[in-house]
Motif scaffolding. Structure first.
Motif, PDB file in Angstrom:
ATOM      1  N   GLN A 268       0.669  -1.079  -0.088  1.00  0.00           N
ATOM      2  CA  GLN A 268       0.071  -0.083   0.225  1.00  0.00           C
ATOM      3  C   GLN A 268       0.728   1.236   0.014  1.00  0.00           C
ATOM      4  OE1 GLN A 268      -2.704  -0.372   3.228  1.00  0.00           O
ATOM      5  NE2 GLN A 268      -3.607  -2.177   2.271  1.00  0.00           N
ATOM      6  N   ASN A 269       2.142   1.298   0.468  1.00  0.00           N
ATOM      7  CA  ASN A 269       2.840   2.296   0.568  1.00  0.00           C
ATOM      8  C   ASN A 269       4.477   2.164   0.519  1.00  0.00           C
ATOM      9  OD1 ASN A 269       3.877   4.791   1.139  1.00  0.00           O
ATOM     10  ND2 ASN A 269       2.967   5.236   3.084  1.00  0.00           N
ATOM     11  N   SER A 270       4.674   1.488  -0.653  1.00  0.00           N
ATOM     12  CA  SER A 270       6.008   0.718  -0.936  1.00  0.00           C
ATOM     13  C   SER A 270       7.036   2.089  -0.865  1.00  0.00           C
ATOM     14  CB  SER A 270       6.263   0.279  -2.210  1.00  0.00           C
ATOM     15  OG  SER A 270       5.994   1.105  -3.256  1.00  0.00           O
ATOM     16  N   LYS A 271       6.840   3.037  -1.236  1.00  0.00           N
ATOM     17  CA  LYS A 271       7.897   4.154  -1.137  1.00  0.00           C
ATOM     18  C   LYS A 271       8.174   4.401   0.367  1.00  0.00           C
ATOM     19  CE  LYS A 271       9.891   8.458  -3.144  1.00  0.00           C
ATOM     20  NZ  LYS A 271      11.029   8.128  -2.859  1.00  0.00           N
ATOM     21  N   ARG A 272       7.304   4.810   1.026  1.00  0.00           N
ATOM     22  CA  ARG A 272       7.699   5.011   2.600  1.00  0.00           C
ATOM     23  C   ARG A 272       8.317   4.000   3.128  1.00  0.00           C
ATOM     24  NH1 ARG A 272       5.859   8.842   6.698  1.00  0.00           N
ATOM     25  NH2 ARG A 272       6.989   7.894   8.398  1.00  0.00           N
ATOM     26  N   TYR A 273       7.964   2.592   2.928  1.00  0.00           N
ATOM     27  CA  TYR A 273       8.509   1.485   3.548  1.00  0.00           C
ATOM     28  C   TYR A 273       9.921   1.460   3.026  1.00  0.00           C
ATOM     29  CZ  TYR A 273       4.567   0.134   6.410  1.00  0.00           C
ATOM     30  OH  TYR A 273       3.694   0.042   7.436  1.00  0.00           O
ATOM     31  N   GLN A 274      10.125   1.505   1.766  1.00  0.00           N
ATOM     32  CA  GLN A 274      11.619   1.551   1.374  1.00  0.00           C
ATOM     33  C   GLN A 274      12.438   2.301   1.684  1.00  0.00           C
ATOM     34  OE1 GLN A 274      11.950   0.987  -2.838  1.00  0.00           O
ATOM     35  NE2 GLN A 274      14.006   1.881  -2.813  1.00  0.00           N
ATOM     36  N   ASP A 275      11.997   3.780   1.704  1.00  0.00           N
ATOM     37  CA  ASP A 275      12.766   4.923   1.983  1.00  0.00           C
ATOM     38  C   ASP A 275      12.952   4.879   3.487  1.00  0.00           C
ATOM     39  OD1 ASP A 275      12.811   5.478  -0.655  1.00  0.00           O
ATOM     40  OD2 ASP A 275      11.679   7.042  -0.796  1.00  0.00           O
ATOM     41  N   ASP A 276      12.047   4.727   4.309  1.00  0.00           N
ATOM     42  CA  ASP A 276      12.130   4.930   5.767  1.00  0.00           C
ATOM     43  C   ASP A 276      12.192   3.665   6.431  1.00  0.00           C
ATOM     44  OD1 ASP A 276      12.006   6.403   8.168  1.00  0.00           O
ATOM     45  OD2 ASP A 276       9.871   6.554   8.288  1.00  0.00           O
ATOM     46  N   VAL A 277      11.103   3.071   6.411  1.00  0.00           N
ATOM     47  CA  VAL A 277      11.102   1.939   7.348  1.00  0.00           C
ATOM     48  C   VAL A 277      12.356   0.777   7.209  1.00  0.00           C
ATOM     49  CG1 VAL A 277       9.792  -0.019   8.230  1.00  0.00           C
ATOM     50  CG2 VAL A 277       8.761   2.327   7.765  1.00  0.00           C
ATOM     51  N   PHE A 278      12.294   0.307   6.138  1.00  0.00           N
ATOM     52  CA  PHE A 278      13.264  -0.688   5.882  1.00  0.00           C
ATOM     53  C   PHE A 278      14.767  -0.141   5.919  1.00  0.00           C
ATOM     54  CE2 PHE A 278      10.320  -3.288   2.846  1.00  0.00           C
ATOM     55  CZ  PHE A 278       9.558  -3.582   3.864  1.00  0.00           C
ATOM     56  N   CYS A 279      14.970   1.062   5.261  1.00  0.00           N
ATOM     57  CA  CYS A 279      16.451   1.685   5.396  1.00  0.00           C
ATOM     58  C   CYS A 279      16.770   2.015   6.814  1.00  0.00           C
ATOM     59  CB  CYS A 279      16.400   2.941   4.726  1.00  0.00           C
ATOM     60  SG  CYS A 279      16.393   2.548   2.910  1.00  0.00           S
ATOM     61  N   ARG A 280      15.886   2.336   7.745  1.00  0.00           N
ATOM     62  CA  ARG A 280      16.097   2.369   8.881  1.00  0.00           C
ATOM     63  C   ARG A 280      16.330   1.055   9.742  1.00  0.00           C
ATOM     64  NH1 ARG A 280      11.672   4.569  13.120  1.00  0.00           N
ATOM     65  NH2 ARG A 280      10.898   5.273  11.117  1.00  0.00           N
ATOM     66  N   ALA A 281      15.796   0.167   9.571  1.00  0.00           N
ATOM     67  CA  ALA A 281      15.983  -1.326  10.233  1.00  0.00           C
ATOM     68  C   ALA A 281      17.136  -1.750   9.773  1.00  0.00           C
ATOM     69  CB  ALA A 281      14.829  -2.005   9.812  1.00  0.00           C
ATOM     70  N   VAL A 282      17.686  -1.635   8.429  1.00  0.00           N
ATOM     71  CA  VAL A 282      18.917  -2.154   8.098  1.00  0.00           C
ATOM     72  C   VAL A 282      20.026  -1.519   8.479  1.00  0.00           C
ATOM     73  CG1 VAL A 282      20.419  -2.593   5.998  1.00  0.00           C
ATOM     74  CG2 VAL A 282      17.822  -3.204   5.972  1.00  0.00           C
ATOM     75  N   ASP A 283      19.942  -0.105   8.574  1.00  0.00           N
ATOM     76  CA  ASP A 283      20.744   0.546   8.879  1.00  0.00           C
ATOM     77  C   ASP A 283      21.297   0.157  10.664  1.00  0.00           C
ATOM     78  OD1 ASP A 283      21.437   2.101   6.600  1.00  0.00           O
ATOM     79  OD2 ASP A 283      20.535   3.776   7.437  1.00  0.00           O
ATOM     80  N   GLU A 284      20.090   0.100  11.392  1.00  0.00           N
ATOM     81  CA  GLU A 284      20.294  -0.441  12.779  1.00  0.00           C
ATOM     82  C   GLU A 284      20.899  -1.437  12.906  1.00  0.00           C
ATOM     83  OE1 GLU A 284      16.458   0.040  14.446  1.00  0.00           O
ATOM     84  OE2 GLU A 284      16.629   2.211  14.229  1.00  0.00           O
ATOM     85  N   MET A 285      20.575  -2.551  12.084  1.00  0.00           N
ATOM     86  CA  MET A 285      21.211  -4.011  12.338  1.00  0.00           C
ATOM     87  C   MET A 285      22.626  -4.036  11.738  1.00  0.00           C
ATOM     88  SD  MET A 285      17.975  -6.207  10.570  1.00  0.00           S
ATOM     89  CE  MET A 285      18.803  -8.006  11.050  1.00  0.00           C
ATOM     90  N   LEU A 286      23.030  -3.143  10.755  1.00  0.00           N
ATOM     91  CA  LEU A 286      24.349  -2.998  10.299  1.00  0.00           C
ATOM     92  C   LEU A 286      25.278  -2.299  11.366  1.00  0.00           C
ATOM     93  CD1 LEU A 286      24.038  -2.047   6.457  1.00  0.00           C
ATOM     94  CD2 LEU A 286      24.448  -4.292   7.617  1.00  0.00           C
ATOM     95  N   GLU A 287      24.724  -1.399  12.454  1.00  0.00           N
ATOM     96  CA  GLU A 287      25.592  -0.741  13.300  1.00  0.00           C
ATOM     97  C   GLU A 287      25.747  -1.752  14.581  1.00  0.00           C
ATOM     98  OE1 GLU A 287      23.344   2.771  14.603  1.00  0.00           O
ATOM     99  OE2 GLU A 287      23.589   3.509  12.334  1.00  0.00           O
ATOM    100  N   GLU A 288      24.883  -2.729  14.726  1.00  0.00           N
ATOM    101  CA  GLU A 288      25.050  -3.811  15.571  1.00  0.00           C
ATOM    102  C   GLU A 288      26.547  -4.501  15.720  1.00  0.00           C
ATOM    103  OE1 GLU A 288      21.804  -6.396  15.427  1.00  0.00           O
ATOM    104  OE2 GLU A 288      20.418  -4.905  16.314  1.00  0.00           O
TER     105      GLU A 288
END
Length: 99
Positions: A79-99
């Motif tokens: 329903q909102n792929s741009k928001r999820y790709q640009d915000d939710v997924f990028c934030r989640a991946v960035d947080e995981m890579l910082e671990e």
């Protein structure tokens, strides 16, 4: 007569922080049917070590995830792929890579 603009939808906005946590859980635990180990952690390790630059997440994997949140997250992404790709997924991946 009209009143002011504004959002008249009765649906609540998604909690994107919670959605990012769900996505992190998915990336950590999703196992392809017939496989023994989670699918995405090796990809994330290659990204972290700069051996790979792209993370491609399959919507079918969200649907197949053995957590009921997977289907809901897949629907939200559709329903909102741009928001999820640009915000939710990028934030989640960035947080995981910082671990």
């Amino acid at each position: 007569g009209g009143g002011g603009g504004g959002n008249t939808s009765t649906e609540e906005s998604p909690d994107y922080t919670s959605e990012a946590a769900t996505f992190r859980a998915f990336l950590s635990s999703f196992v392809v049917i017939g496989e023994a180990l989670p699918f995405y952690p090796p990809i994330l390790r290659r990204i972290k070590s700069r051996q790979q630059t792209l993370l491609q997440v399959h919507l079918a994997h969200l649907n197949e995830w053995d957590d009921p949140r997977g289907f809901l997250l897949m629907e939200a992404v559709q329903q909102n792929s741009k928001r999820y790709q640009d915000d939710v997924f990028c934030r989640a991946v960035d947080e995981m890579l910082e671990e």
